[in-house]
Design a protein around this motif. Structure first.
Motif, PDB file in Angstrom:
ATOM      1  N   ILE A 157      -3.258  -8.229  -1.741  1.00 51.04           N
ATOM      2  CA  ILE A 157      -2.239  -7.409  -1.074  1.00 51.04           C
ATOM      3  C   ILE A 157      -1.088  -7.076  -2.033  1.00 51.04           C
ATOM      4  CG2 ILE A 157      -0.704  -7.210   0.927  1.00 51.04           C
ATOM      5  CD1 ILE A 157      -3.609  -7.147   1.728  1.00 51.04           C
TER       6      ILE A 157
ATOM      7  N   CYS B 222       0.859  -1.195   0.000  1.00 52.60           N
ATOM      8  CA  CYS B 222       0.000   0.000   0.000  1.00 52.60           C
ATOM      9  C   CYS B 222       0.887   1.234   0.000  1.00 52.60           C
ATOM     10  CB  CYS B 222      -0.933   0.011   1.196  1.00 52.60           C
ATOM     11  SG  CYS B 222      -0.143   0.365   2.770  1.00 52.60           S
ATOM     12  N   ASP B 223       0.235   2.412  -0.032  1.00 60.98           N
ATOM     13  CA  ASP B 223       0.996   3.661  -0.023  1.00 60.98           C
ATOM     14  C   ASP B 223       0.783   4.395   1.288  1.00 60.98           C
ATOM     15  OD1 ASP B 223       0.730   2.889  -2.718  1.00 60.98           O
ATOM     16  OD2 ASP B 223      -0.932   4.302  -2.980  1.00 60.98           O
ATOM     17  N   THR B 224       0.088   3.775   2.219  1.00 54.09           N
ATOM     18  CA  THR B 224      -0.416   4.548   3.358  1.00 54.09           C
ATOM     19  C   THR B 224      -0.031   3.943   4.709  1.00 54.09           C
ATOM     20  OG1 THR B 224      -2.479   3.335   3.006  1.00 54.09           O
ATOM     21  CG2 THR B 224      -2.380   5.600   2.190  1.00 54.09           C
TER      22      THR B 224
ATOM     23  N   MET C 126      -6.462   2.346   1.963  1.00 52.77           N
ATOM     24  CA  MET C 126      -6.817   1.375   2.992  1.00 52.77           C
ATOM     25  C   MET C 126      -7.189   2.044   4.314  1.00 52.77           C
ATOM     26  SD  MET C 126      -4.051  -1.638   2.364  1.00 52.77           S
ATOM     27  CE  MET C 126      -4.445  -3.054   1.322  1.00 52.77           C
ATOM     28  N   THR C 127      -7.073   3.366   4.370  1.00 53.27           N
ATOM     29  CA  THR C 127      -7.509   4.040   5.590  1.00 53.27           C
ATOM     30  C   THR C 127      -8.988   4.412   5.519  1.00 53.27           C
ATOM     31  OG1 THR C 127      -6.808   6.173   4.715  1.00 53.27           O
ATOM     32  CG2 THR C 127      -5.220   4.982   6.078  1.00 53.27           C
TER      33      THR C 127
ATOM     34  N   SER D 164      -0.627   1.147   5.812  1.00 53.42           N
ATOM     35  CA  SER D 164      -1.785   0.441   6.359  1.00 53.42           C
ATOM     36  C   SER D 164      -1.598  -1.067   6.390  1.00 53.42           C
ATOM     37  CB  SER D 164      -3.024   0.744   5.499  1.00 53.42           C
ATOM     38  OG  SER D 164      -3.242   2.122   5.389  1.00 53.42           O
ATOM     39  N   CYS D 165      -0.902  -1.624   5.390  1.00 49.97           N
ATOM     40  CA  CYS D 165      -0.997  -3.072   5.196  1.00 49.97           C
ATOM     41  C   CYS D 165       0.070  -3.864   5.946  1.00 49.97           C
ATOM     42  CB  CYS D 165      -0.958  -3.423   3.711  1.00 49.97           C
ATOM     43  SG  CYS D 165       0.682  -3.367   2.957  1.00 49.97           S
TER      44      CYS D 165
ATOM     45  N   ARG E  99      -1.176   1.364  -4.506  1.00 48.42           N
ATOM     46  CA  ARG E  99      -2.486   0.986  -3.938  1.00 48.42           C
ATOM     47  C   ARG E  99      -3.573   1.970  -4.346  1.00 48.42           C
ATOM     48  NH1 ARG E  99      -4.561  -3.504  -3.047  1.00 48.42           N
ATOM     49  NH2 ARG E  99      -2.535  -4.093  -2.246  1.00 48.42           N
TER      50      ARG E  99
END
Lengths: 153, 784
Positions: free
Chosen positions: B201, A40-42, B706-707, A44-45, B284
């Motif tokens: 993922i 992800c880029d945030t 994903m937030t 989060s994962c 993502r």
């Protein structure tokens, strides 16, 4: 460019990195340690989780320059003398991985959780792995594996 | 390392996975880990508007930026395409099939529609330069809502089509309306199933190399290397014989890596122009815009029943979002559920209508379950509504209507080969201890507890194992549904198994080795399973629709039969006996009555390779291929239950138990089967409680990371209770598909549980996902 010296899986590296290079890309693209993945880029994962001085860190939240002088462990450095780390072995025994993409980060997060003494029961393990997402397993077998490795039932 | 060392006992054993050895050490070979000499990076520039006219694209600054090798707009690459991105499922004769090219050049039709690419020496430089591409857009009105898109005056996704209606598809028996008119009770309910974002993922990725000879190699994070290969010919005009597609380790797919996305032909086209390898790796945020979504369907479902609870008719009307373009199988997704709107129940009258609708959104396509979760959700929700209407217990109403004898031909026309729905439900009730849950529920209700308890059920069946080629042809799918497998003995006795399916987490290397080990009487560690490379496996139709075992596994079994047949002929020749005098057991052929006269299959393989003493006319070597076209779909089924706790003050819902009992036929590896159930169930639970791809009124995607799009973590979920009941499928291994069952069954069980928890307050429905806000609002509306 800035020169940094860091130890990864017991090997010392000195290299020039761009100030903006994320640690995860330094590991993957400069040191060829592609076991640490990006999901992800945030932040989060959690796929990119590595151990920094023994604690789990999402390597997309650190710049490469911040790793100067630190000791890192990536998934490639976890097995010793060809033997899987107990957490890796537990993941194998309990079928705690399917596609395997989140697995390096999940394993290292679990190692850190157990070593910190925080994997005390199922709820603690579930809370402790909250920052690592898996889309394949539904976490059931991951929790089983980490419980087994931590010696909790 | 196998847990079972003796031969003949692998099927049914929880053999530990061969795949883990590399993956656990971080030695997986995902596309983003691959690097070629001279490799360039591609970045894609995407429309920030859901709908806009492209007035100009200025690439000057991007081309001048540091490290940039090239930049192209859609107009620049127009001559590289001999065709558009293919849609393989024109479901009706008059379906509207708008053209779809890798780059939009005049108009963008969803937020994320690609308009240009930039190629540079590094990932970062490509992304930097992509920011410098100057596109002038004239924004146009847009809609993300299927019902608004069908209204008069709605903004059209494809102006020249004159409508947003893509198709209307219908399947109906003769007397449906008469049955509804004559019924004692008619219940009609309306449901909205939101968009789901698949969230493998590993994001998508492509690495393309074009040799000076024109040979193309593409490494792709795909479920479908064979489909990619022929699609690349259709788009680029390069013969399939010159294209090799490799799916290395692939980090999950769930349907979202079936499609032929524009980035693959773009990477090949650019690599061909520049004479250097080109890699593109999705971020993502890009994935949320540029990779297909699932669901987004509005349903109206009607049951007609007698006052005793016999359901006499089911009628479904559904409006299904296609998104802005038709991806590989977009229009066909609803059809994958079209035959099971009667579920595990015997319902004589049947009507299903789908209206496909273009909206200014990311295209929809297959997401785990594809069509069957949609059908099962509305069916199982309405079963509860009908039970309430009739005053009949929810479990008893289901039991009363179950199909009881197999094979059973449904009103929809397909035949279920096997099942025992009562057995699954009985097992579920045994595990669940419903009486104590009911007692706890009563206690909390009478004390006015803030946290109320609910239990919900879902009894289901599904059709998977895609699919009989003739049926696919009859419903206008463009290709077949067969699968192939090759078993190849090396001279010294090790075995390669080459399969046409392409795993991305499903454990084919282990499961398929177990099948061969049992059949040929050799150790599972003697067998290597090769997959995911069109150069190794020329024949294959890849992995989706829970087909790999139910179709590919049977092909492999037939290949094994051919191996035994040839080896038997070799051994009979060498031992100078008739083939009928040989018995094959434990990996050896022995002469009946003289067990000391025997040869192992590996000795036969060596003899086949030396060819010193083979029967006249026999070809050397021991290698056989079988291609299997299934005569029927695969029909898993089962019974699931969810127990939830709902905080009536905050609306927060926690899943406290989930019990899944499934009949997936003979499990080859119960450990792997259980893992598939866990993962599948979780994606349905996520849809019920957390996940929703949300657009605003101007068709801007609001859940872009994903937030904001809530993929659940371990902390949101309980451990699961699972069990199998088994009826053998009508195939030589008795196996059924399992990849999608959990996702199909679980969402309605959870929502039924939430409604059950609040039913005493007057709540009768809650839209998925049951967020705290929705639950709280439902409580307020019911109690005010």
């Amino acid at each position: 460019m800035r020169r940094v010296a860091l130890s990864v899986n017991g090997t010392r590296h000195e290299l020039d990195v761009e100030p903006r290079d994320l640690l995860v890309y330094v590991l993957r693209e400069r040191l060829g340690l592609t076991g640490t993945t990006v999901g992800c880029d945030t932040s989060s994962c959690g796929s990119c989780t590595v151990l920094v001085n023994g604690e789990s860190v999402k390597s997309c939240t650190m710049l490469g320059v911040q790793a100067d002088g630190l000791e890192l462990t990536t998934i490639e450095g976890l097995a010793r003398n060809g033997e899987l780390h107990p957490v890796q072995q537990a993941f194998h025994e309990h079928h705690a991985l399917q596609c395997g993409y989140c697995t390096p980060g999940m394993v290292l997060a679990a190692v850190s959780l157990i070593e910190a003494g925080e994997a005390t029961d199922e709820d603690a393990i579930r809370e402790g792995l909250e920052g690592n997402l898996c889309r394949c397993t539904g976490y059931h077998n991951i929790v089983q594996a980490v419980s087994a490795a931590a010696g909790v039932s | 390392m196998a847990v079972v060392e003796e031969t003949g006992t692998y099927i049914g054993a929880p053999v530990k996975r061969k795949e883990d050895v590399s993956l656990l050490r971080g030695r997986g070979t995902y596309v983003d880990g691959l690097t070629l000499p001279g490799m360039l990076w591609m970045a894609v520039v995407r429309s920030p508007y859901a709908h806009a006219r492209i007035e100009s694209i200025d690439l000057t600054a991007a081309r001048a930026a540091e490290g940039v090798v090239a930049a192209y707009s859609g107009a620049d690459l127009a001559d590289d395409w001999v065709g558009g991105l293919p849609c393989a499922w024109p479901v009706t004769e008059d379906i509207k099939m708008p053209p779809h090219y890798p780059l939009a050049s005049e108009e963008t039709r969803y937020q994320g529609d690609p308009v240009a690419v930039v190629i540079a020496e590094s990932r970062a430089l490509a992304k930097d330069a992509a920011e410098l591409v100057d596109v002038t857009y004239a924004p146009l009105p847009a809609t993300a809502d299927v019902e608004k898109a069908l209204a008069d005056g709605a903004p059209l996704v494809h102006e020249d089509l004159g409508t947003n209606e893509c198709y209307v598809w219908k399947l109906e028996t003769d007397d449906v309306q008469a049955a509804i008119d004559a019924a004692d009770v008619v219940v009609t309910r309306r449901y909205m199933q939101p968009r789901l974002i698949p969230n493998a993922i590993e994001p998508r990725g492509v690495l393309a190399q074009v040799d000076p000879t024109g040979e193309v190699t593409v490494w792709s994070a795909t479920q479908t290397p064979h489909i990619q290969r022929f699609a690349l010919q259709l788009v680029l005009g390069i013969p399939e014989s010159k294209i090799r597609v490799i799916a290395p380790d692939v980090g999950g797919g769930f349907g979202s890596k079936i499609q032929v996305y524009g980035e693959a032909p773009l990477a090949v086209a650019v690599a061909r122009r520049l004479g250097r390898p080109v890699k593109w790796i999705e971020e993502r945020a890009e994935n949320y815009l540029g990779t297909i979504h699932g669901r987004d369907v509005v349903h109206e479902l009607t049951f007609a029943a007698t006052k005793d609870g016999d359901i006499t008719a089911v009628k479904s009307e559904a409006w299904c979002a296609m998104g802005a373009y038709l991806e590989l199988v977009t229009p066909g997704i609803p059809l994958l559920g079209a035959w099971i709107y009667s579920g595990p129940y015997d319902i004589p009258n049947y009507s299903v209508t789908f209206t496909g609708v273009f909206t200014h959104t990311t295209p929809t396509d297959a997401y785990r379950g594809a069509g069957r979760p949609e059908a099962t959700y509305v069916l199982e929700r309405t079963m509860d509504a009908l039970a309430a209407e009739l005053g009949i217990d929810r479990v008893e109403l289901r039991r009363r209507n179950f199909v009881k004898e197999f094979p059973h031909t449904m009103a929809s026309g397909l035949t279920i080969d096997s099942g025992d729905y009562h057995a699954s439900l009985d097992k579920l009730l045994e595990l669940l201890d419903l009486d104590s849950i009911r007692a706890e529920q009563e206690s909390r209700r009478s004390s006015g507890d803030v946290k109320q308890l609910g239990v919900g059920f879902s009894t289901y069946n599904e059709m998977c194992g895609l699919a009989p080629s003739r049926i696919l042809g009859a419903i206008r799918y463009a290709v077949g549904g067969w699968e192939s497998a090759t078993i190849r003995f090396q001279p010294l006795g090790s075995v390669q198994v080459v399969i046409g399916t392409s795993p991305h987490g499903q454990s084919h290397e282990t499961t398929f080795a177990q099948i061969v080990a049992d059949q040929l009487g050799i150790g599972v560690d003697t067998i290597d399973v090769i997959h995911g490379d069109t150069a190794s496996s020329q024949l294959g139709l890849d992995t989706y629709g829970s087909r790999s075992l139910a179709v590919g596994g049977i092909a492999l079994h037939h290949a094994g039969e051919k191996i035994i047949e040839k080896a038997r002929a070799i051994v009979a020749h060498q031992l100078e006996v008739s083939e009928d005098d040989l018995e094959f057991s434990g990996g050896a052929f022995s002469v009946k009555g003289s067990p000391d006269r025997s040869l192992t299959i590996q000795e036969a393989a060596f003899a086949a390779h030396t060819a010193h003493n083979l029967p006249d006319g026999m070809e050397p070597g021991l290698e056989q291929t079988a291609v299997f076209d299934p005569p029927n779909f695969s029909w898993p089924g089962g019974a699931h239950a969810a127990v939830v706790e709902v905080d009536t003050e905050t609306g927060d819902t926690r899943l406290v138990r989930y019990v899944a009992v499934d009949d997936v036929g003979q499990p080859v590896n119960p450990m792997i089967v259980e893992g598939q159930v866990h993962g599948g169930v979780t994606q349905g639970i996520a849809a019920a409680l957390y996940e929703e791809g949300d657009y605003d009124d101007d068709a801007n995607l609001l859940t872009t990371t994903m937030t904001t799009y809530l993929v659940p973590s371990a902390a949101e979920l309980p451990s699961y209770e699972t069990a199998l009941t088994e009826t053998r499928a009508d195939n030589p291994l008795g196996v059924k598909g399992v990849g999608e069952t959990g996702t199909i069954a679980s969402a309605p069980a959870v929502i039924n549980a939430v409604v059950d928890a609040l039913s005493h307050l007057g709540v009768t429905d809650i839209q998925m996902p049951a967020t705290p806000e929705r639950v709280w609002t439902a409580i307020q509306e019911a109690t005010s």
